[in-house]
Design a protein around this motif. Sequence first.
Motif, PDB file in Angstrom:
ATOM      1  N   LEU A 258       0.830  -1.209   0.000  1.00 48.50           N
ATOM      2  CA  LEU A 258       0.000   0.000   0.000  1.00 48.50           C
ATOM      3  C   LEU A 258       0.862   1.256   0.000  1.00 48.50           C
ATOM      4  O   LEU A 258       0.554   2.243  -0.673  1.00 48.50           O
ATOM      5  CB  LEU A 258      -0.916  -0.001   1.225  1.00 48.50           C
ATOM      6  N   ALA A 259       1.964   1.215   0.761  1.00 49.54           N
ATOM      7  CA  ALA A 259       2.871   2.364   0.800  1.00 49.54           C
ATOM      8  C   ALA A 259       3.544   2.582  -0.551  1.00 49.54           C
ATOM      9  O   ALA A 259       3.711   3.725  -0.995  1.00 49.54           O
ATOM     10  CB  ALA A 259       3.908   2.165   1.892  1.00 49.54           C
ATOM     11  N   ILE A 260       3.934   1.496  -1.215  1.00 49.44           N
ATOM     12  CA  ILE A 260       4.556   1.607  -2.539  1.00 49.44           C
ATOM     13  C   ILE A 260       3.571   2.215  -3.539  1.00 49.44           C
ATOM     14  O   ILE A 260       3.928   3.093  -4.334  1.00 49.44           O
ATOM     15  CB  ILE A 260       5.049   0.227  -3.013  1.00 49.44           C
ATOM     16  N   GLN A 261       2.328   1.771  -3.508  1.00 51.57           N
ATOM     17  CA  GLN A 261       1.309   2.333  -4.396  1.00 51.57           C
ATOM     18  C   GLN A 261       1.130   3.831  -4.158  1.00 51.57           C
ATOM     19  O   GLN A 261       1.041   4.622  -5.109  1.00 51.57           O
ATOM     20  CB  GLN A 261      -0.014   1.601  -4.196  1.00 51.57           C
ATOM     21  N   HIS A 262       1.087   4.227  -2.891  1.00 58.10           N
ATOM     22  CA  HIS A 262       0.911   5.652  -2.562  1.00 58.10           C
ATOM     23  C   HIS A 262       2.137   6.458  -2.972  1.00 58.10           C
ATOM     24  O   HIS A 262       2.008   7.579  -3.487  1.00 58.10           O
ATOM     25  CB  HIS A 262       0.651   5.810  -1.064  1.00 58.10           C
TER      26      HIS A 262
END
Length: 255
Positions: A41-45
Amino acid sequence: MPTRSCLDDTSSLLKAAQYTVDTYVKSGMVVGLGSGHASGLAIQHLGRQLRHGNLKDIVGIPMSVASASEAAKAGIPMDTYQGSSQIDFAFDDADGVEEGTFVSIIGRRKLQSEESIIQEKSILNDANKLVFIIEENQYKDHLEGSIPVLIQSLNWLATAEEIDDMFLGDAEVWRRSSIGQVGPLGGDFPLVTKEGHNVLDIIFTSPIPNLAEVAEILDKIDGVVDHGVISKIPCTVVIASPNGLNVLNKLTADI
């Protein structure tokens, strides 16, 4: 680890991932990209922030095949990890973080043969700043479950038996398999990491009283190359819960 269902955009874990990126990642940084659902999720953001122009000149250092794939889809420029790599910041999932000490467990996830707990741990240790993104049930005084241990493949059984003797009555020791049924001996196809090591899982039958002591015992056993216990100071833990985020910092080691 329990299976987690797909989380929607209002999930507390997503908020924790977004908070981590928005608070700690700055333009021009080299960022260690962790493995696991929260890290994904952090990578996507992070990719969205790059596309929108809120961040620039980011280089990602992926810790796993999955995080590399996620970063590629998110459009994050990447580089491979070298022992001398400068890493300004890293985020990662942890399987558990010991309350107070911040000693953590990583590596329970299914590894592919080209992956390595050693590389993940090296990136975390080399980072100037580290954040673990976890859920509140993963932050405990006495953690439960297993600890992965990398061992030399040659004479692996002798190493496994010695580990079993050290934790006799408190844990079972199983060699991790690459395919097929999991079992004490790892089946006919034991997992071999890219460095040529086998992985043992020490499966504790009761809560682990002191992770640092377990790590110290493992470090002294012949044939043990590394393990999934990490103690990195300074360290920040971003804890997601239905009631909001709890951000804890540990800046110095206890004396």
